[in-house]
Scaffold this active site. Sequence first.
Site, PDB file in Angstrom:
ATOM      1  CD  GLU A 109      -2.988  -1.059   0.408  1.00 32.27           C
ATOM      2  OE1 GLU A 109      -3.124  -0.042  -0.311  1.00 32.27           O
ATOM      3  OE2 GLU A 109      -3.733  -2.048   0.337  1.00 32.27           O
TER       4      GLU A 109
ATOM      5  CB  CYS B 177      -1.871   6.940   1.096  1.00 35.34           C
ATOM      6  SG  CYS B 177      -2.552   5.756   2.167  1.00 35.34           S
TER       7      CYS B 177
HETATM    8  C1  UN1 Z   1      -4.028   5.633   4.486  1.00 37.53           C
HETATM    9  O1  UN1 Z   1      -3.942   6.832   4.273  1.00 37.53           O
HETATM   10  O2  UN1 Z   1      -2.998   4.922   4.590  1.00 37.53           O
HETATM   11  O3  UN1 Z   1      -9.678   6.080   2.883  1.00 37.53           O
HETATM   12  C2  UN1 Z   1      -5.307   4.919   4.703  1.00 37.53           C
HETATM   13  C3  UN1 Z   1      -9.170   6.688   3.836  1.00 37.53           C
HETATM   14  C4  UN1 Z   1      -8.967   5.937   5.125  1.00 37.53           C
HETATM   15  C5  UN1 Z   1      -7.747   5.104   5.068  1.00 37.53           C
HETATM   16  C6  UN1 Z   1      -6.512   5.798   4.586  1.00 37.53           C
HETATM   17  N1  UN1 Z   1     -10.125   5.097   5.368  1.00 37.53           N
HETATM   18  O4  UN1 Z   1      -8.842   7.856   3.767  1.00 37.53           O
END
Ligand code: UN1
Length: 516
Positions: free
Chosen positions: A271, A305
């Site tokens: 990820e 992210c």
């Molecule tokens: C991340 O930023 O690693 O969709 C995960 C989202 C959150 C998860 C982000 N449920 O923004």
Amino acid sequence: MLSTSSYLINDKKYSFLKDLELKEVNHGVFNGNWTGNGEITKSISPSNGKIIAEIKNGNKNDYEDCVKASEEAYKVWADLPLPKRGEIVRQIGNALREKIEPLGKLVSLEMGKILPEGIGEVQEYVDICDYAVGLSRSLNGAIIPSERPGHALLEKWNPLGLIGVISAFNFPIAVYGWNSAIAMVCGDTILWKPAPTTPLVSIATINIISKVLEQNGINSAVATLCNGGADIGKNLATDTRIKLLSFTGSTQVGHQVGVEVQKRFGKHLLELGGNNAIIVNEDADIDMVITSTVFACAGTAGQRCTTTRRLIIHEKVYDEVLSRLKKAYSQIINRIGDPLDSKTLLGPLHSAESVAKFEQTISEAQKQGGAIEFGGKLVGSTGFFVEPTIISGLKHDSPVVHSECFAPIVYILKASNLKEAISWNNEVPQGLSSSLFTQNVNNIFEWIGPFGSDCGIINVNIPTSGAEIGGAFGGEKHTGGGRESGSDSWKQYMRRSTITINHSRELPLAQGIKFE
Ligand code: UN1
């Protein structure tokens, strides 16, 4: 003796730490017992740069003990009926529910995100526990028609064994939760290496999980923890005993992890970085665009992210969106502050390093022709606060627009039509999340079709961030290709066995081959 800093212990505001029973706060390793014989690491509060606690990391021997203990625990854990493992995960979900407030506060204190988001993150873990409980009673194999008489062709899923989870600072608990809740019902045991800057959250979390396991008479080394640096990460990547390594972090490090794991034919789940765009088409509902954009760009101080980093606006609505966005930003600028304060909308960046990257990126953007429409500066002299920033005037393919900076910076780009906007959405190396705002059904189907967004997450009339746990989470290209959380992501935590059983007295070969 190392302990939580006295300024926290003596301040009423931090009394929630007591609810988390962080007695062994100095021990960053859990192998069934709390220990830690490596270097001392400091947990720093991003709001004021002060030390929260000192923690003893794991060294090579601690890592080894975690692996051995987890492998031992696997022998019993993998043999339990799936619904029995689901029952344990249900109890873990409930234990997290009970501690959601103090745990959410600890996330805010150590990571720096505002309290509703800190609590929201623990909620994500609770949700995935519920999801995993359901899975524990529904996860199934298949019976496939066999071409041979008297034969049964089956597909069965077995656990993988010990898996590793390396998580990032920005979601110090939820991402571990997605991986561990699913992996647990699948029958795996888990060794966790959290981000080096969020050790306390990991200790508090494992503290909760281990108690539930112990109360059920189960070896608590089902979920082990080894705080540490790149050395522990390297061990996980190269160790053939780690059947799957789930890594969340930068594309650069993720690439190295992927190569190392592949060298030994291990499984990996990556990820990595995102460079997410919101496309605002000429027929978009602008009220919805503004509210969504502010959350997606400035929420979590731009450190998801899934944060929106590019806003691609149709030329007909460009001026309106930009001026309304600036107005909305001027309201959040007065709400920058302590993430534990209920009035705060924008907390600090996570570290001094993040602030340096923010400054570097702003100056890079200016060099490449960008104009600051809003923000661009640091805020205050204590803590790691920066202004939410809007930059215009850059070309859609400027190098800075194509790279990810974990800060609240958004580049706004003017497009002349939807086709062009979609091609800009897709031209970056990353492929995590994407959104289109439109009221036109034809545009929606173009966007989700083969020539639409090439991202793992494709949204319509909602922002790029804030995915639900029920869907598979992850992205394409330099985002790494992994999928975790909901849908059929569980399959990555198991190995598929194709089973053919001959229940006749004959031995026919497949494809009608005769070998007599
Ligand atoms: C991340 O930023 O690693 O969709 C995960 C989202 C959150 C998860 C982000 N449920 O923004």
